[in-house]
Design an enzyme around this catalytic site. Sequence first.
Site, short mmCIF file in Angstrom:
data_model
loop_
_atom_site.label_atom_id
_atom_site.label_comp_id
_atom_site.label_asym_id
_atom_site.label_seq_id
_atom_site.Cartn_x
_atom_site.Cartn_y
_atom_site.Cartn_z
N HIS A 95 29.65 -9.69 0.73
CA HIS A 95 30.02 -8.66 1.70
C HIS A 95 30.46 -7.39 0.98
CE1 HIS A 95 31.22 -12.19 4.46
NE2 HIS A 95 30.14 -11.66 5.01
N LYS A 107 34.58 -18.99 18.94
CA LYS A 107 34.70 -19.56 17.60
C LYS A 107 36.15 -19.47 17.11
CE LYS A 107 30.16 -18.94 15.53
NZ LYS A 107 29.44 -18.33 14.42
N ARG A 143 19.89 -11.46 2.95
CA ARG A 143 19.87 -12.41 1.85
C ARG A 143 18.50 -13.01 1.64
NH1 ARG A 143 24.73 -15.79 4.36
NH2 ARG A 143 23.31 -15.41 6.07
N SER A 146 30.05 -17.02 4.10
CA SER A 146 31.44 -17.43 4.28
C SER A 146 31.52 -18.91 4.64
CB SER A 146 32.11 -16.61 5.39
OG SER A 146 32.20 -15.26 5.02
#
Length: 164
Positions: free
Chosen positions: A17, A41, A90, A127
């Site tokens: 990040h 969440k 990514r 993460s």
Amino acid sequence: MRRAVCPGSFDPITNGHLDIIERASKLYDVVHVAVLINPNKQGMFSIAERIALIEETTAPYGNVVVESHQGLLVDYCRDRGIPAIIKGLRAVSDFDYELQMAQMNHGLTGVETLFVPTSPTYSFLSSSLVKEVASYGGDVSHLLPGTVHRRLTERIAERNAAQG
């Protein structure tokens, strides 16, 4: 003034990040980091903790503003006059999803999305993966800023102690 936003959950912020935020900070006068709130969440860190960790780790850049936001990212952009969203990619699998989001966001408000390829060093990093490896005692210290690694280690120890 040129402004952009880097959105995400940042639970916790990783070196991947930071790579994207730092690179964006060199291209824009102000980079907003929007910590997106998903009420469905339960994160490892509270929103306030995430904001504090991001503020601490991005302070050297000098042009980063960190805020939370619940709702559509395009509303955040419209309310602040931000014309661009910066997203790190990514892998090809990221592109498929992010392209759909970019097209939807542009269709809703005209906001542009710019894709930045993640440094190969962090191309596998998320993460979720960091939290999982750390929860089993794996060494993730090279994947996180020092402060974040310490807080993650403490949080895992707190949770383990609470479980018995």
